[in-house]
Design a protein around this motif. Structure first.
Motif, PDB file in Angstrom:
ATOM      1  N   PRO A 155      63.788  66.056  24.790  1.00  0.00           N
ATOM      2  CA  PRO A 155      63.455  65.995  23.392  1.00  0.00           C
ATOM      3  C   PRO A 155      62.773  65.613  22.534  1.00  0.00           C
ATOM      4  O   PRO A 155      62.817  64.389  22.191  1.00  0.00           O
ATOM      5  CB  PRO A 155      63.630  67.045  23.068  1.00  0.00           C
ATOM      6  N   ARG A 156      61.014  65.652  23.091  1.00  0.00           N
ATOM      7  CA  ARG A 156      60.302  64.646  22.365  1.00  0.00           C
ATOM      8  C   ARG A 156      58.582  65.134  21.346  1.00  0.00           C
ATOM      9  O   ARG A 156      57.944  65.657  22.229  1.00  0.00           O
ATOM     10  CB  ARG A 156      59.272  63.967  23.307  1.00  0.00           C
ATOM     11  N   GLY A 157      59.193  64.997  20.196  1.00  0.00           N
ATOM     12  CA  GLY A 157      58.273  66.715  19.507  1.00  0.00           C
ATOM     13  C   GLY A 157      58.536  66.351  17.657  1.00  0.00           C
ATOM     14  O   GLY A 157      59.479  66.229  17.501  1.00  0.00           O
ATOM     15  N   GLY A 158      58.452  67.732  17.537  1.00  0.00           N
ATOM     16  CA  GLY A 158      58.312  67.486  16.365  1.00  0.00           C
ATOM     17  C   GLY A 158      60.088  68.170  15.812  1.00  0.00           C
ATOM     18  O   GLY A 158      60.707  69.008  16.030  1.00  0.00           O
ATOM     19  N   LYS A 159      59.991  68.598  14.653  1.00  0.00           N
ATOM     20  CA  LYS A 159      61.494  68.764  13.678  1.00  0.00           C
ATOM     21  C   LYS A 159      62.358  70.665  14.873  1.00  0.00           C
ATOM     22  O   LYS A 159      63.175  70.812  15.147  1.00  0.00           O
ATOM     23  CB  LYS A 159      61.158  68.999  12.637  1.00  0.00           C
ATOM     24  N   SER A 160      61.222  71.096  14.775  1.00  0.00           N
ATOM     25  CA  SER A 160      61.691  72.260  15.205  1.00  0.00           C
ATOM     26  C   SER A 160      61.345  72.305  16.545  1.00  0.00           C
ATOM     27  O   SER A 160      62.297  73.145  16.862  1.00  0.00           O
ATOM     28  CB  SER A 160      60.329  73.444  14.713  1.00  0.00           C
ATOM     29  N   LEU A 161      61.158  71.818  17.344  1.00  0.00           N
ATOM     30  CA  LEU A 161      61.430  71.584  19.006  1.00  0.00           C
ATOM     31  C   LEU A 161      63.009  70.874  19.140  1.00  0.00           C
ATOM     32  O   LEU A 161      63.827  71.175  19.954  1.00  0.00           O
ATOM     33  CB  LEU A 161      59.992  70.988  20.046  1.00  0.00           C
ATOM     34  N   VAL A 162      62.948  69.756  18.617  1.00  0.00           N
ATOM     35  CA  VAL A 162      64.386  69.189  18.934  1.00  0.00           C
ATOM     36  C   VAL A 162      65.206  70.095  17.948  1.00  0.00           C
ATOM     37  O   VAL A 162      66.696  70.152  19.419  1.00  0.00           O
ATOM     38  CB  VAL A 162      64.520  67.503  17.263  1.00  0.00           C
ATOM     39  N   ALA A 163      65.181  71.442  16.794  1.00  0.00           N
ATOM     40  CA  ALA A 163      65.857  71.581  16.393  1.00  0.00           C
ATOM     41  C   ALA A 163      66.990  73.191  17.559  1.00  0.00           C
ATOM     42  O   ALA A 163      67.859  72.720  17.928  1.00  0.00           O
ATOM     43  CB  ALA A 163      65.859  72.399  15.585  1.00  0.00           C
ATOM     44  N   VAL A 184      61.191  76.935  28.994  1.00  0.00           N
ATOM     45  CA  VAL A 184      62.076  75.829  27.863  1.00  0.00           C
ATOM     46  C   VAL A 184      63.297  76.816  27.887  1.00  0.00           C
ATOM     47  O   VAL A 184      64.480  75.295  28.101  1.00  0.00           O
ATOM     48  CB  VAL A 184      61.377  75.710  26.991  1.00  0.00           C
ATOM     49  N   GLY A 185      63.497  77.728  27.970  1.00  0.00           N
ATOM     50  CA  GLY A 185      65.316  77.966  27.764  1.00  0.00           C
ATOM     51  C   GLY A 185      65.799  77.831  29.328  1.00  0.00           C
ATOM     52  O   GLY A 185      67.066  77.864  28.854  1.00  0.00           O
ATOM     53  N   GLN A 219      68.639  71.237  20.953  1.00  0.00           N
ATOM     54  CA  GLN A 219      69.932  71.302  19.428  1.00  0.00           C
ATOM     55  C   GLN A 219      70.497  72.006  19.736  1.00  0.00           C
ATOM     56  O   GLN A 219      71.982  72.189  20.267  1.00  0.00           O
ATOM     57  CB  GLN A 219      70.301  70.083  19.213  1.00  0.00           C
ATOM     58  N   ALA A 220      69.640  73.498  19.556  1.00  0.00           N
ATOM     59  CA  ALA A 220      70.643  74.676  19.099  1.00  0.00           C
ATOM     60  C   ALA A 220      71.660  75.705  20.399  1.00  0.00           C
ATOM     61  O   ALA A 220      72.245  76.091  20.412  1.00  0.00           O
ATOM     62  CB  ALA A 220      70.160  75.738  18.351  1.00  0.00           C
ATOM     63  N   ASP A 221      70.000  75.323  21.099  1.00  0.00           N
ATOM     64  CA  ASP A 221      70.102  75.931  22.192  1.00  0.00           C
ATOM     65  C   ASP A 221      70.876  74.926  24.046  1.00  0.00           C
ATOM     66  O   ASP A 221      70.783  75.941  25.038  1.00  0.00           O
ATOM     67  CB  ASP A 221      68.787  76.782  22.903  1.00  0.00           C
ATOM     68  N   ALA A 222      70.798  74.407  24.221  1.00  0.00           N
ATOM     69  CA  ALA A 222      70.969  73.443  24.499  1.00  0.00           C
ATOM     70  C   ALA A 222      72.991  73.799  25.781  1.00  0.00           C
ATOM     71  O   ALA A 222      73.267  73.835  24.743  1.00  0.00           O
ATOM     72  CB  ALA A 222      70.695  72.317  25.039  1.00  0.00           C
ATOM     73  N   ARG A 223      72.848  73.809  27.239  1.00  0.00           N
ATOM     74  CA  ARG A 223      73.854  73.992  27.755  1.00  0.00           C
ATOM     75  C   ARG A 223      73.865  72.650  28.498  1.00  0.00           C
ATOM     76  O   ARG A 223      74.998  72.591  29.433  1.00  0.00           O
ATOM     77  CB  ARG A 223      74.256  74.906  28.286  1.00  0.00           C
ATOM     78  N   VAL A 224      72.916  71.872  28.138  1.00  0.00           N
ATOM     79  CA  VAL A 224      72.963  70.627  29.204  1.00  0.00           C
ATOM     80  C   VAL A 224      73.137  69.053  28.049  1.00  0.00           C
ATOM     81  O   VAL A 224      72.463  69.698  27.403  1.00  0.00           O
ATOM     82  CB  VAL A 224      71.374  70.800  29.833  1.00  0.00           C
ATOM     83  N   PRO A 225      73.649  68.287  28.900  1.00  0.00           N
ATOM     84  CA  PRO A 225      73.731  66.864  27.307  1.00  0.00           C
ATOM     85  C   PRO A 225      72.540  66.913  26.894  1.00  0.00           C
ATOM     86  O   PRO A 225      71.032  66.947  27.547  1.00  0.00           O
ATOM     87  CB  PRO A 225      74.259  65.966  28.359  1.00  0.00           C
ATOM     88  N   GLY A 277      70.558  61.391  37.548  1.00  0.00           N
ATOM     89  CA  GLY A 277      70.366  62.041  38.543  1.00  0.00           C
ATOM     90  C   GLY A 277      69.039  62.712  38.042  1.00  0.00           C
ATOM     91  O   GLY A 277      68.021  62.156  39.111  1.00  0.00           O
ATOM     92  N   VAL A 278      68.735  63.950  37.388  1.00  0.00           N
ATOM     93  CA  VAL A 278      67.807  64.773  36.999  1.00  0.00           C
ATOM     94  C   VAL A 278      67.375  64.690  35.744  1.00  0.00           C
ATOM     95  O   VAL A 278      68.658  65.303  34.822  1.00  0.00           O
ATOM     96  CB  VAL A 278      67.829  66.445  37.969  1.00  0.00           C
ATOM     97  N   ILE A 279      66.181  64.743  35.109  1.00  0.00           N
ATOM     98  CA  ILE A 279      65.933  64.339  33.890  1.00  0.00           C
ATOM     99  C   ILE A 279      65.383  65.669  33.387  1.00  0.00           C
ATOM    100  O   ILE A 279      64.325  65.204  34.400  1.00  0.00           O
ATOM    101  CB  ILE A 279      65.965  63.601  33.353  1.00  0.00           C
ATOM    102  N   GLY A 280      65.719  66.178  33.013  1.00  0.00           N
ATOM    103  CA  GLY A 280      64.355  66.714  31.666  1.00  0.00           C
ATOM    104  C   GLY A 280      64.137  66.586  30.651  1.00  0.00           C
ATOM    105  O   GLY A 280      64.593  66.422  29.599  1.00  0.00           O
ATOM    106  N   ILE A 281      62.296  66.604  30.440  1.00  0.00           N
ATOM    107  CA  ILE A 281      61.803  66.195  29.057  1.00  0.00           C
ATOM    108  C   ILE A 281      60.457  66.836  28.574  1.00  0.00           C
ATOM    109  O   ILE A 281      60.120  67.270  29.550  1.00  0.00           O
ATOM    110  CB  ILE A 281      60.825  65.100  29.666  1.00  0.00           C
ATOM    111  N   ILE A 282      60.992  67.670  27.523  1.00  0.00           N
ATOM    112  CA  ILE A 282      60.384  69.014  26.874  1.00  0.00           C
ATOM    113  C   ILE A 282      59.479  67.914  25.487  1.00  0.00           C
ATOM    114  O   ILE A 282      60.191  67.888  24.796  1.00  0.00           O
ATOM    115  CB  ILE A 282      61.191  69.572  26.049  1.00  0.00           C
ATOM    116  N   TYR A 283      58.451  68.179  25.972  1.00  0.00           N
ATOM    117  CA  TYR A 283      57.491  67.764  24.727  1.00  0.00           C
ATOM    118  C   TYR A 283      56.027  67.825  24.084  1.00  0.00           C
ATOM    119  O   TYR A 283      56.140  69.233  24.876  1.00  0.00           O
ATOM    120  CB  TYR A 283      57.258  65.682  25.577  1.00  0.00           C
TER     121      TYR A 283
END
Length: 421
Positions: free
Chosen positions: A209-217, A194-195, A220-226, A123-129
Motif C-alpha cells: 500500500p502507498r497512501g495515507g494512514k487510513s489506506l495503510v490501516a 481493493v477488498g 493491514q487490518a483486512d489483508a489475507r496476503v503478506p 511472483g505477483v505483487i499487488g500495489i494499492i496507491y
C-alpha cells in the motif's frame, strides 16, 4: 471511468490468473529481455506525454473542484518535466543490476551437498496507491525488472492519468515481446476491488500500500496476503548544540519545505536546549511561509508561536506546518522520537561525531541521517532507481524498496548421490 464491476472477486481472480502466467514467463526471461521491455516502455511514455498530460489535466480539474489540499494536488500534478522524469526513471531501472539469479551465499553441508541461496522473484505483487500517478510507471518497472507481475490499483483522483500511463507502459512491453499481463491496471474505482485484492491469497503474493494512514490501516487490518507497508512519515530533524547554525537552517528548511507533501518531509523539529541559535532557526523556518507550533519552551523563546497540542507530535502534516520542541540533548531527542516517530526517517544536525553516532545507532528508524535533509529518503537518491515505497517494518525489506526488495530466495542443493540414513 468504470465505477463498479458486477463481481469484484471474479475480476481479481481473472487478473490474478493472468498475472500468475505472466510472472512465470518473466521469471525465465534473461535480464536483457526484461531491460529491453522497460526501455521500450520509457520510449512509449515519452511519445504519449501529450496524452498523459491531457488526462492529468482532467484529473487535476476534478480534484481541485473536490477540494483536495495543495499538497495532494502537488502529488497528483504532471507536466512535461515530470513525465520526462517518469520515463527516465523507467529507463533507469533497466540499467540497474538484476537481482534475479544472484547468489546470496554458498556453503557445503555436512552431508557433502553444496547449498546455494539464490534470489528469485516473489511472483505477483499487488500495489494499492493514492494520488501519485507516477507510481503506475515506477511500480510496474520495478516489478517487471525483478521478474514479478503486478496488479495496480490507483486512487480514483488519478484514474485518467493512471490509464494513460498504463496504456503507454504496456505498449512498450508488448513491443519487446513481453507479456502485456505482466502489468495490469484495475481501472474501476469500485472499492470492493481493493477488498478482493486483499483476500486474493494464492493469486497475489504480496500487497504494497502507498497512501495515507487510513489506506495503510485498512490494508493491514483486512489483508489475507503478506503486506509490505510504511506508516506515516512522522520524520524529525534534531539540531544538536554542536550544530553549525548555517547548516542547521539550510537542512531544516529543505527538510520541511522542499516538497511538503512527500513522505520524507520533516514534520517535527527538535532543538537541543543548549543550542544557542534557536530563535534564528525558528524565525528562518517561519520566513519560508511555514506555520510553526511549539511547546512551552519554544514559546518562551518566541511567544508568538502557537502552542502545539498533544496531537501535533503524532501528526503527518504533509503541508507547510511543523511542530517544534526543545529537548535535553541527544537522549531527549531519541526519547521524543521513540515516543512519537513512525520509524521512517530521522536526522541529526551535529558537529560532534560522537553525538551523531549515538543518534544513528540509537534511533530505530528505517533511515537515519547525519547532517543531511530527510528529503533524501528516496530510492533514486539511494541509487536504487525508482522505488515501490519506504518500508518501516522489520521483516523482509526496510527503507526504500526497489529491485532486491521485490525478490525472495530459494535453496538450491547439488549432491553426488547422497541419501539420508
Amino acid at each position: 471511468m468504470i465505477n463498479s464491476v458486477p463481481d469484484p472477486v471474479m475480476t481479481i481472480t481473472e487478473m490474478g490468473a493472468l498475472a500468475r502466467s505472466a510472472s512465470a514467463m518473466l521469471a525465465t526471461l534473461p535480464t536483457a529481455a526484461r531491460a529491453d521491455g522497460l526501455r521500450r516502455a520509457a520510449q512509449a511514455l515519452r511519445a504519449a506525454a501529450p496524452a498523459i498530460i491531457a488526462a492529468n489535466a482532467e484529473d487535476m480539474a476534478a480534484a481541485t473542484e473536490a477540494g483536495l489540499s495543495p499538497a495532494m494536488l502537488d502529488r497528483l500534478r504532471l507536466d512535461e518535466a515530470r513525465v520526462a522524469a517518469m520515463a527516465a526513471g523507467v529507463a533507469g531501472v533497466a540499467d540497474l543490476p538484476d537481482p534475479v539469479g544472484q547468489v546470496i551465499d554458498r556453503t557445503s553441508a555436512p552431508s557433502g551437498i553444496t547449498l546455494t541461496r539464490v534470489r528469485i522473484p516473489i511472483g505477483v505483487i499487488g500495489i494499492i496507491y493514492e494520488s501519485r500517478p507516477n507510481v503506475t510507471a515506477d511500480a510496474a518497472a520495478l516489478c517487471v525488472m525483478s521478474g514479478n507481475a503486478v496488479i495496480l490499483r490507483g486512487g480514483s483522483e488519478a484514474s485518467r492519468s493512471n490509464r494513460a500511463i498504463h496504456a503507454a507502459f504496456v505498449e512498450g512491453l508488448a513491443a519487446a515481446g513481453l507479456p502485456a499481463d505482466a502489468a495490469q491496471l484495475v481501472e474501476s474505482t469500485d472499492r470492493a476491488l481493493v477488498g478482493a485484492m486483499l483476500t486474493a491469497a494464492g493469486l497475489i503474493d504480496m500487497i504494497v500500500p502507498r497512501g495515507g494512514k487510513s489506506l495503510v490501516a485498512r490494508v493491514q487490518a483486512d489483508a489475507r496476503v503478506p503486506v509490505l507497508a510504511h506508516l506515516d512519515g512522522i520524520n524529525h530533524v534534531y539540531v544538536d548544540a554542536s550544530a553549525d547554525p548555517a547548516m542547521a537552517v539550510s537542512i531544516v528548511i529543505n527538510a520541511k519545505m522542499r516538497r511538503t507533501g512527500v513522505c520524507g518531509a520533516m514534520e517535527t523539529l527538535l532543538i537541543d536546549r543548549a543550542y544557542p541559535e534557536a530563535a534564528d532557526l525558528i524565525a528562518s523556518l517561519r520566513a519560508t511561509g511555514c506555520e510553526v507550533r511549539g511547546d512551552q519552551a519554544i514559546r518562551a523563546i518566541d511567544p508568538s508561536v502557537p502552542l502545539a497540542s498533544d496531537a501535533d507530535w503524532d501528526t503527518e502534516y504533509l503541508d507547510a506546518i511543523a511542530s517544534i520542541a526543545v529537548v535535553d540533548g541527544v537522549d531527549g531527542a531519541m526519547a521524543h522520537i521513540a515516543a512519537h516517530g513512525s520509524h521512517h526517517t530521522d536526522a541529526i544536525v551535529a558537529g560532534d561525531a560522537a553525538v551523531a553516532e549515538r543518534f544513528l545507532a540509537g534511533v530505530d528508524s528505517a533511515i537515519v541521517l547525519w547532517n543531511a535533509s530527510t528529503q533524501y529518503a528516496d530510492g533514486g537518491e539511494f541509487g536504487l532507481g525508482a522505488e515501490i515505497g519506504i518500508a518501516t517494518g522489520r521483516l523482509h525489506a526496510r527503507g526504500p524498496v526497489a529491485l532486491e526488495g521485490l525478490t525472495t530466495y530459494k535453496w538450491v542443493g547439488r549432491g553426488t548421490g547422497q541419501v539420508r540414513g
